[in-house]
Design a protein around this motif. Structure first.
Motif, PDB file in Angstrom:
ATOM      1  N   LEU A  85     -18.432  -1.339   7.230  1.00 17.14           N
ATOM      2  CA  LEU A  85     -17.854  -0.753   6.023  1.00 17.14           C
ATOM      3  C   LEU A  85     -16.331  -0.680   6.116  1.00 17.14           C
ATOM      4  CD1 LEU A  85     -19.227   2.193   3.971  1.00 17.14           C
ATOM      5  CD2 LEU A  85     -16.847   2.251   4.688  1.00 17.14           C
ATOM      6  N   VAL A  86     -15.823  -0.114   7.201  1.00 15.81           N
ATOM      7  CA  VAL A  86     -14.361   0.075   7.291  1.00 15.81           C
ATOM      8  C   VAL A  86     -13.630  -1.250   7.499  1.00 15.81           C
ATOM      9  CG1 VAL A  86     -14.538   2.448   8.086  1.00 15.81           C
ATOM     10  CG2 VAL A  86     -14.478   0.600   9.775  1.00 15.81           C
ATOM     11  N   GLN A  87     -14.310  -2.260   8.041  1.00 19.63           N
ATOM     12  CA  GLN A  87     -13.661  -3.558   8.241  1.00 19.63           C
ATOM     13  C   GLN A  87     -13.384  -4.272   6.926  1.00 19.63           C
ATOM     14  OE1 GLN A  87     -16.268  -5.596  11.020  1.00 19.63           O
ATOM     15  NE2 GLN A  87     -15.040  -4.940  12.769  1.00 19.63           N
ATOM     16  N   LEU A  88     -14.027  -3.831   5.849  1.00 19.62           N
ATOM     17  CA  LEU A  88     -13.778  -4.432   4.545  1.00 19.62           C
ATOM     18  C   LEU A  88     -12.465  -3.951   3.938  1.00 19.62           C
ATOM     19  CD1 LEU A  88     -17.346  -4.197   2.923  1.00 19.62           C
ATOM     20  CD2 LEU A  88     -16.345  -6.119   4.148  1.00 19.62           C
ATOM     21  N   ILE A  89     -11.948  -2.808   4.395  1.00 17.93           N
ATOM     22  CA  ILE A  89     -10.713  -2.252   3.818  1.00 17.93           C
ATOM     23  C   ILE A  89      -9.499  -3.121   4.144  1.00 17.93           C
ATOM     24  CG2 ILE A  89      -9.182  -0.237   3.742  1.00 17.93           C
ATOM     25  CD1 ILE A  89     -11.695   1.490   4.359  1.00 17.93           C
ATOM     26  N   PRO A  90      -9.257  -3.496   5.421  1.00 18.68           N
ATOM     27  CA  PRO A  90      -8.119  -4.388   5.718  1.00 18.68           C
ATOM     28  C   PRO A  90      -8.481  -5.870   5.608  1.00 18.68           C
ATOM     29  CG  PRO A  90      -9.064  -3.615   7.764  1.00 18.68           C
ATOM     30  CD  PRO A  90      -9.872  -2.976   6.667  1.00 18.68           C
ATOM     31  N   ARG A  91      -9.639  -6.174   5.028  1.00 12.35           N
ATOM     32  CA  ARG A  91     -10.111  -7.562   4.847  1.00 12.35           C
ATOM     33  C   ARG A  91     -10.296  -8.284   6.174  1.00 12.35           C
ATOM     34  NH1 ARG A  91      -7.574 -11.606   0.855  1.00 12.35           N
ATOM     35  NH2 ARG A  91      -9.628 -12.545   1.064  1.00 12.35           N
ATOM     36  N   LEU A  92     -10.877  -7.626   7.146  1.00 12.87           N
ATOM     37  CA  LEU A  92     -11.313  -8.352   8.330  1.00 12.87           C
ATOM     38  C   LEU A  92     -12.518  -9.214   7.952  1.00 12.87           C
ATOM     39  CD1 LEU A  92     -10.942  -5.600  11.067  1.00 12.87           C
ATOM     40  CD2 LEU A  92      -9.284  -7.313  10.315  1.00 12.87           C
ATOM     41  N   TYR A  93     -13.262  -8.723   6.968  1.00 12.15           N
ATOM     42  CA  TYR A  93     -14.298  -9.505   6.284  1.00 12.15           C
ATOM     43  C   TYR A  93     -14.143  -9.236   4.789  1.00 12.15           C
ATOM     44  CZ  TYR A  93     -16.747 -10.049  10.782  1.00 12.15           C
ATOM     45  OH  TYR A  93     -17.082 -10.366  12.071  1.00 12.15           O
ATOM     46  N   ASP A  94     -14.725 -10.094   3.979  1.00 12.85           N
ATOM     47  CA  ASP A  94     -14.726  -9.883   2.529  1.00 12.85           C
ATOM     48  C   ASP A  94     -16.101  -9.466   2.047  1.00 12.85           C
ATOM     49  OD1 ASP A  94     -12.154 -10.182   1.624  1.00 12.85           O
ATOM     50  OD2 ASP A  94     -12.309 -12.346   1.299  1.00 12.85           O
ATOM     51  N   ALA A  95     -16.129  -8.563   1.067  1.00 17.98           N
ATOM     52  CA  ALA A  95     -17.395  -8.141   0.467  1.00 17.98           C
ATOM     53  C   ALA A  95     -18.038  -9.321  -0.253  1.00 17.98           C
ATOM     54  CB  ALA A  95     -17.146  -7.000  -0.510  1.00 17.98           C
ATOM     55  N   ASP A  96     -19.355  -9.396  -0.192  1.00 22.17           N
ATOM     56  CA  ASP A  96     -20.081 -10.454  -0.902  1.00 22.17           C
ATOM     57  C   ASP A  96     -20.340 -10.077  -2.357  1.00 22.17           C
ATOM     58  OD1 ASP A  96     -20.704 -12.462   1.255  1.00 22.17           O
ATOM     59  OD2 ASP A  96     -21.513 -10.661   2.181  1.00 22.17           O
ATOM     60  N   GLU A  97     -20.467  -8.785  -2.610  1.00 20.66           N
ATOM     61  CA  GLU A  97     -20.671  -8.299  -3.970  1.00 20.66           C
ATOM     62  C   GLU A  97     -19.825  -7.050  -4.156  1.00 20.66           C
ATOM     63  OE1 GLU A  97     -24.793  -7.569  -4.652  1.00 20.66           O
ATOM     64  OE2 GLU A  97     -25.426  -9.560  -3.988  1.00 20.66           O
ATOM     65  N   GLY A  98     -19.408  -6.812  -5.393  1.00 20.29           N
ATOM     66  CA  GLY A  98     -18.641  -5.620  -5.691  1.00 20.29           C
ATOM     67  C   GLY A  98     -17.168  -5.769  -5.342  1.00 20.29           C
ATOM     68  N   GLN A  99     -16.456  -4.644  -5.383  1.00 23.78           N
ATOM     69  CA  GLN A  99     -15.017  -4.629  -5.142  1.00 23.78           C
ATOM     70  C   GLN A  99     -14.630  -3.519  -4.171  1.00 23.78           C
ATOM     71  OE1 GLN A  99     -13.677  -4.274  -9.352  1.00 23.78           O
ATOM     72  NE2 GLN A  99     -12.267  -5.941  -8.829  1.00 23.78           N
ATOM     73  N   VAL A 100     -13.637  -3.838  -3.342  1.00 20.96           N
ATOM     74  CA  VAL A 100     -12.972  -2.822  -2.515  1.00 20.96           C
ATOM     75  C   VAL A 100     -11.554  -2.718  -3.057  1.00 20.96           C
ATOM     76  CG1 VAL A 100     -12.253  -2.132  -0.209  1.00 20.96           C
ATOM     77  CG2 VAL A 100     -14.363  -3.432  -0.507  1.00 20.96           C
ATOM     78  N   LEU A 101     -11.184  -1.546  -3.524  1.00 17.55           N
ATOM     79  CA  LEU A 101      -9.871  -1.339  -4.135  1.00 17.55           C
ATOM     80  C   LEU A 101      -9.020  -0.438  -3.251  1.00 17.55           C
ATOM     81  CD1 LEU A 101     -11.034  -0.537  -7.798  1.00 17.55           C
ATOM     82  CD2 LEU A 101     -10.424  -2.767  -6.861  1.00 17.55           C
ATOM     83  N   VAL A 102      -7.753  -0.781  -3.118  1.00 18.66           N
ATOM     84  CA  VAL A 102      -6.769   0.059  -2.446  1.00 18.66           C
ATOM     85  C   VAL A 102      -5.646   0.303  -3.430  1.00 18.66           C
ATOM     86  CG1 VAL A 102      -5.057   0.187  -0.597  1.00 18.66           C
ATOM     87  CG2 VAL A 102      -7.328  -0.715  -0.106  1.00 18.66           C
ATOM     88  N   VAL A 111       0.867  -1.178   0.000  1.00 15.58           N
ATOM     89  CA  VAL A 111       0.000   0.000   0.000  1.00 15.58           C
ATOM     90  C   VAL A 111       0.902   1.226   0.000  1.00 15.58           C
ATOM     91  CG1 VAL A 111      -1.822   1.239   1.211  1.00 15.58           C
ATOM     92  CG2 VAL A 111      -1.793  -1.265   1.262  1.00 15.58           C
ATOM     93  N   ILE A 112       0.905   1.963  -1.123  1.00 22.84           N
ATOM     94  CA  ILE A 112       1.837   3.081  -1.298  1.00 22.84           C
ATOM     95  C   ILE A 112       1.159   4.435  -1.107  1.00 22.84           C
ATOM     96  CG2 ILE A 112       3.467   4.180  -2.866  1.00 22.84           C
ATOM     97  CD1 ILE A 112       4.310   1.390  -1.982  1.00 22.84           C
ATOM     98  N   ARG A 113      -0.005   4.631  -1.747  1.00 19.01           N
ATOM     99  CA  ARG A 113      -0.636   5.943  -1.757  1.00 19.01           C
ATOM    100  C   ARG A 113      -1.778   6.047  -0.752  1.00 19.01           C
ATOM    101  NH1 ARG A 113      -3.216   6.692  -6.590  1.00 19.01           N
ATOM    102  NH2 ARG A 113      -3.137   8.971  -6.326  1.00 19.01           N
ATOM    103  N   GLY A 114      -2.590   4.998  -0.615  1.00 25.76           N
ATOM    104  CA  GLY A 114      -3.700   5.027   0.329  1.00 25.76           C
ATOM    105  C   GLY A 114      -5.020   5.402  -0.299  1.00 25.76           C
ATOM    106  N   LYS A 115      -5.135   5.283  -1.627  1.00 21.17           N
ATOM    107  CA  LYS A 115      -6.414   5.552  -2.277  1.00 21.17           C
ATOM    108  C   LYS A 115      -7.358   4.370  -2.038  1.00 21.17           C
ATOM    109  CE  LYS A 115      -8.590   6.498  -6.749  1.00 21.17           C
ATOM    110  NZ  LYS A 115      -8.392   6.732  -8.206  1.00 21.17           N
ATOM    111  N   VAL A 116      -8.600   4.671  -1.644  1.00 16.94           N
ATOM    112  CA  VAL A 116      -9.581   3.612  -1.357  1.00 16.94           C
ATOM    113  C   VAL A 116     -10.810   3.854  -2.231  1.00 16.94           C
ATOM    114  CG1 VAL A 116     -11.071   2.573   0.391  1.00 16.94           C
ATOM    115  CG2 VAL A 116      -8.786   3.365   1.023  1.00 16.94           C
TER     116      VAL A 116
END
Length: 579
Positions: free
Chosen positions: A377-394, A328-333
């Motif tokens: 919502l924020v727990q999906l960013i560090p993958r404490l859980y995974d999204a069921d639909e869609g994408q979380v991009l970093v 993780v270089i820039r931190g864009k979410v």
């Protein structure tokens, strides 16, 4: 057994030596009754003291040989079983550390503690017992039967009539024991969970004067365990009297029948003495085997519970990631049409079709009513859980394509429930970075507004926090947790309602420090107070798992009804409090 070979192989020597050395005791126990009969038949009957002393010397040498073998066998069986259970416990703990939040939700904390301690202890006990009895009990049984047969075939009839009855009794006892032991282990789970909860929350219990209630609750689970243990132990208790009854009845029958043979001159007195000893050995070997099987029955219940942990499929891994070396270089979410639910396969979505972009260095406020999905919502960013639909991009990469380690190294998170560990303040802060200099530790503590109160302590950063940070207040604990996250120097920082216990002035100073210390870090701030996020670059308003509005404070006051309701209700309360 292939699965457990890895725990045996490093200590194979001990696993082999233990039963072999115990075999020396078997050989001695088989020989001693025969030598005793020879002393009685030849030495005593012939009044030959030299013969008696000679045979007595042999018996003494055999006894010393047996003692040496027994000590060696006990040592190596203890070593093998302890090392086996240590390595097994290490692997179970390692597996638990790999669990996702979903996996952890499948087991209670008390259950995992029981599996790591009591269950593995039961397995250790049965491994130790098995190594000691592996050759000894069968050896005594087979050797005793052979020697008894060679001495007198007529008396063997009595013995052969009893053995099948004993074997059938052992089988019935084992069949009844297994489900009772399994139920008992589950009751130990419940007791451990209750004890842990009560001890962890002892301050809450005392503040609400609920000691009596907790004691009553403990008494219920404790009594339940007592009844379950007694139910299981009834089987164990019943096995010994059954064996002793069989032994005594058999011995009585043999003495009566053998006495008649002696009177008739068909059997020497020494042979009857030896035959009686062999009967005791044979029946004792069956008792030992039954004890091993009973312990194994309990250990099998424990082994199944341990195997449940080891066989748990980790539902959140990075083995299929396509960018494992990425950092993780820039931190864009970016969230793209993200939906999420805790209970899979239902219609109960916690988050629904979430879309937004957080640019590097931006401060994103997240606000909404309780249960609106802010933390999810924020727990999906560090993958404490995974999204069921869609994408979380970093940084433009799907979080599922990162290695979990690299992703989480770039994300700092202060959870809603602040957790500190036993040890000093410095040791706790260094969770953020073990290699940080003391100057960096102090700098980040200053940014989190923690250095002031830490420096006021007699031992400063060497102050022992006690279990769970019991020696500091809630606000102090929050500031230490923020300092710990800052020391990590993350590209993404998530604060989940982590300034709720500090006053507004201190909170404002913390936010001000963020503008300098973390100017290049993307910051997500979950808050209940609008004042905590009104200066954010963007504010996301969540309502029932959906985005009700995104914008600045000024924009949302104009365009978002949900935000307006929160703002004006809080402002009204503040005015009432001021009045």
């Amino acid at each position: 057994m292939n699965r457990y070979w890895k725990y045996i192989r490093p200590y194979l020597g001990a696993f082999i030596l233990a039963p072999l050395l115990m075999l020396t005791e078997v050989l001695g126990e088989i020989m001693l009754p025969k030598l005793t009969s020879m002393i009685i038949n030849n030495g005593v009957a012939g009044r030959d003291m030299g013969y008696i002393l000679s045979m007595g010397g042999r018996m003494l040498a055999i006894a010393v040989f047996m003692a040496a073998g027994g000590i060696g066998g006990s040592y190596f069986s203890s070593k093998a079983s302890i090392c086996f259970s240590t390595d097994l416990r290490k692997d179970v703990f390692h597996k638990v550390q790999q669990f996702s939040f979903n996996n952890i939700d499948d087991f209670s904390t008390g259950s995992l503690v029981t599996r790591l301690t009591n269950d593995i202890q039961q397995i250790q006990n049965v491994v130790m017992l098995s190594l000691r009895m592996m050759f000894r009990a069968p050896g005594m049984l087979i050797g005793g039967l052979i020697m008894a047969y060679l001495m007198n075939r007529q008396l063997m009839v009595v013995l052969l009539a009893v053995i099948p009855v004993l074997i059938l009794s052992i089988f019935i006892i084992l069949k009844m024991a297994f489900p009772r032991f399994e139920a008992m282990q589950k009751k130990i789970d419940r007791l451990n969970s209750g004890v842990q909860e009560a001890l962890t929350n002892v301050r809450v219990i005392k503040s609400f004067v609920r000691e009596d209630y907790e004691e009553q609750k403990f008494q219920v689970t404790n009594k339940d365990l007592k009844e379950g243990s007694l139910d299981a132990m009834k089987i164990v208790v019943a096995s010994m009297p059954v064996m002793m009854l069989a032994m005594n009845v058999t011995t009585l029958a043999v003495v009566w029948y053998g006495g008649n043979l002696i009177i008739a001159g068909k059997m020497p007195v020494g042979d009857l003495t030896a035959f009686t000893t062999y009967i005791v050995q044979i029946l004792m070997s069956l008792m030992l085997l039954s004890m091993v099987f009973l312990q194994a029955s309990r250990a099998m219940a424990s082994l199944r519970r341990v195997r449940e942990v080891l066989d748990t499929e980790i539902d959140l891994t990075d083995e299929h990631g396509t960018a494992k070396s990425a950092q993780v270089i820039r931190g864009k979410v970016e969230f793209k049409n993200v939906s999420f639910q805790y209970t899979k396969g239902t219609d109960d979505m916690i988050l629904k079709h979430i879309d937004f972009v957080a640019e590097p260095g931006e401060t994103i406020g997240i606000i909404g009513s309780t249960g609106s999905g802010k933390t999810s919502l924020v727990q999906l960013i560090p993958r404490l859980y995974d999204a069921d639909e869609g994408q979380v991009l970093v940084d433009g990469i799907d979080v599922k394509d990162y290695s979990i380690r690299n992703l989480r190294k770039g994300v700092g998170m202060v959870l809603q429930k602040n957790v500190l560990f036993s040890g000093t303040i410095e040791e706790n802060l260094r969770w953020g970075s073990q290699d940080a200099t003391m100057e960096e530790v102090i700098l980040m503590a200053e940014s989190a507004q923690a250095d002031g109160f830490v420096s006021s302590f007699t031992d400063g950063y060497d102050t022992d926090l006690g279990q769970g940070g019991a020696n500091v207040s809630g606000g102090q604990k929050q500031r230490l947790c923020i300092a710990r996250a800052l020391l990590k120097k993350p590209k993404i920082l998530i604060l989940d309602d982590s300034t709720s216990a500090v006053d507004t002035a201190t909170e404002a100073r913390i936010r001000q420090c963020f503008q300098t210390t973390l100017k290049d870090t993307t910051k997500f701030i979950i808050a209940q107070r609008i004042g905590s996020v009104e200066n954010a670059d963007k504010i996301i308003v969540l309502d029932d798992g959906q985005i009700a509005g995104i914008g600045t404070h000024e924009e949302l006051l104009v365009s978002c009804e949900a935000y307006q309701e929160i703002y004006y209700s809080q402002r009204e309360r503040e005015e009432e409090a001021g009045a």
